[in-house]
Design a protein around this motif. Structure first.
Motif, mmCIF file in Angstrom:
data_model
loop_
_atom_site.group_PDB
_atom_site.id
_atom_site.type_symbol
_atom_site.label_atom_id
_atom_site.label_comp_id
_atom_site.label_asym_id
_atom_site.label_seq_id
_atom_site.Cartn_x
_atom_site.Cartn_y
_atom_site.Cartn_z
ATOM 1 N N ALA A 90 0.872 -1.177 0.000
ATOM 2 C CA ALA A 90 0.000 0.000 0.000
ATOM 3 C C ALA A 90 0.909 1.226 0.000
ATOM 4 O O ALA A 90 1.719 1.406 0.911
ATOM 5 C CB ALA A 90 -0.905 -0.007 1.217
ATOM 6 N N ARG A 100 -4.226 -0.136 -6.308
ATOM 7 C CA ARG A 100 -3.556 -1.439 -6.338
ATOM 8 C C ARG A 100 -3.681 -2.037 -7.737
ATOM 9 O O ARG A 100 -4.798 -2.104 -8.280
ATOM 10 C CB ARG A 100 -4.209 -2.334 -5.294
ATOM 11 N N TRP A 221 -2.601 -5.726 2.418
ATOM 12 C CA TRP A 221 -1.221 -5.371 2.094
ATOM 13 C C TRP A 221 -0.244 -6.093 3.022
ATOM 14 O O TRP A 221 -0.599 -6.498 4.122
ATOM 15 C CB TRP A 221 -1.022 -3.861 2.235
#
Length: 497
Positions: A90, A100, A221
């Motif tokens: 992230a 993402r 993440w």
């Protein structure tokens, strides 16, 4: 075989990579290491930087894999994680969380101590290499210092039994930033090599943590990155930090915060409080959700320094410097291990292709090493020259510092944004980041800049596809935008939707 004996000073990453190359060309390779080396992945006195995060760039992974076949597989087998940063990290940039999305770059995440443990295991598989532990190198043995016939012929070192000497056809200095080889050469008659330096007063501080047994559902993440703010108004110092929540083996993470010219926290309470004030709220929350397992580790030895042996009229025959002993970088840029491994490969190629072990050999090696080091050096200068408080030989004119300070982060943000919709931009920047291309090559690539300009035009017209700018006070959204072809909307709109 090129000779009978090669001696490597230092058993860290640079020294072990050099030893692996030399084992193919010498009857005997002796590594002299001051520390008693641990069997497992543990910290030791000679590598204080092991307490901070370490990135092994793709060029470094390939180089080490060429020196030690199976290295990457062994590192992953020992707990290292093969991840894709654009999917598994992230990333909080200027406008908020980045989307993402799959990309071309992958990395193997692990601690520095695990990398060294795996390297030591690979070295011990080679019968030509002997590692002598608990010895302190105290000098060089040489003749004709400073003349065209000057040659390093061996080393002097101290053991528990007393002073010993070891003759060598080649000596490799891998003693790091604090190497005394320059002083020993000067005492023997060689001129000191010119030095390029730039110290941007970088300080960084790290602490190790155990991850929660059951991480929150929002933790898609594995790696968190928060870049410094570009807001010129009033804000906490922590908004200026470059912050990493860096995953390593064993269900652990290293939380690291660093800055240019700002005093960093040294004590646990101050460290936790600073993490809470980093501009992305998730960073402090994630730190608080983990269990600390170490004290706070702070490092200030971060200046860039390049000892230019290639500029000497009579470089010492019989001596090669690698790693931080030749060129030390601001560790923020994660170039040290990869640059050292690349130097080792250059040495191996020289030993393979050249017949005479003479001054021409060493001049040719230094010229090729210089070309390799130019690539990471230019990257380090591009950012560190932006600060008025930077010191050293590479400080630039005030107008150039202002330009660098004004445009370096915005250009970086524009590249990241354009990379989401232009594969050529993404791949080109990944090659530069991983030292496979130089900054100069990227800067003079018309197709690369066309991609940036095209993206900025589309952005102004509201025609970009992949959204960005997700609220940095919320959790980073886990939506996978790979192949996204929907309408261009803001990050806020998508979160509300």
């Amino acid at each position: 075989m090129r000779g009978r004996t090669a001696v490597v000073l230092g058993g860290s990453v640079a020294g072990l990579c050099a030893a692996g190359v030399l084992a193919r060309h010498f009857d005997q390779v002796v590594v002299l290491e001051r520390d008693r080396l641990p069997e497992d992945a543990e910290h030791r006195r000679g590598v204080p930087q092991s307490k901070h995060p370490h990135f092994l760039l793709n060029s470094g992974r390939r180089a080490i894999g060429e020196i030690f076949p199976g290295f990457e597989e062994a590192l992953i087998g020992a707990g290292g994680m093969h991840l894709m940063p654009s999917m598994d990290a992230a990333y909080c940039e200027n406008d908020g969380w980045a989307p993402r999305k799959s990309g071309s770059m992958t990395m193997v995440y692990s601690s520095r101590v695990l990398i060294e443990r795996v390297l030591r295991e690979k070295v011990r598989e080679l019968p030509t290499i002997e590692i002598r532990e608990g010895v302190t190198v105290t000098g060089l043995r040489s003749s004709g210092g400073g003349t065209a016939d000057g040659r390093v012929e061996g080393v002097e070192f101290q053991t528990e039994e007393g002073v010993r000497h070891l003759a060598a056809d080649l000596v490799v200095d891998a003693l790091g930033r604090g190497s005394s080889v320059i002083d020993w050469l000067a005492a023997a008659g060689w001129s000191a090599p010119p030095e390029k330096t730039l110290d941007a007063k970088v300080t960084y501080t790290s602490r190790w943590y155990d991850l929660p047994e059951e991480p929150p559902a929002s933790w898609w993440w594995k790696h968190l990155v928060v870049t410094p703010t570009q807001d010129t108004g009033e804000h906490p110092d922590e908004h200026e930090f470059l912050s990493n929540f860096f995953p390593i083996e064993g269900g652990r993470a290293i939380v690291c915060m660093g800055s240019w010219g700002i005093e960093m926290p040294r004590k646990p309470d101050a460290f936790e409080a600073a993490a809470d004030r980093v501009r992305a709220a998730t960073f402090g929350a994630a730190t608080r959700a983990c269990t600390p397992t170490s004290e706070v580790h702070l490092t200030r030895s971060t200046g860039n320094k390049w000892r230019r042996f290639d500029l000497l009229d009579a470089p010492p025959v019989g001596l090669v410097c690698v790693g931080d002993a030749i060129c030390a970088f601001n560790p923020f840029y994660a170039q040290g291990m990869s640059s050292a491994a690349r130097s080792a490969l250059i040495l191996g190629e020289m030993l393979r292709t050249r017949d005479a072990f003479d001054i021409a050999f060493f001049r040719a090696f230094l010229a090729e090493q210089k070309k390799s080091l130019d690539v990471p050096w230019m990257l380090a200068m591009a950012r560190d020259q932006a600060y008025d408080f930077a010191t050293g030989t590479e400080v630039t004119a005030p107008w150039r510092r202002k330009l660098a300070a004004r445009f370096s982060w915005p250009i970086f943000n524009a590249i990241n944004a354009a990379s989401r919709e232009d594969a050529y931009v993404e791949q080109t920047f990944a090659h530069v980041f991983n030292l496979d291309k130089s900054l100069r090559e990227m800067a003079t690539d018309p197709r690369f800049w066309f991609g940036i300009v095209r993206y900025k035009v589309r952005q102004r017209l509201g025609r970009t596809v992949v959204p960005g700018g997700f609220d940095d006070q919320g959790d980073p959204p886990g939506t996978d935008f790979t192949g996204y072809t929907g309408p261009a909307r803001t990050g806020t709109d998508l979160v509300e939707a």
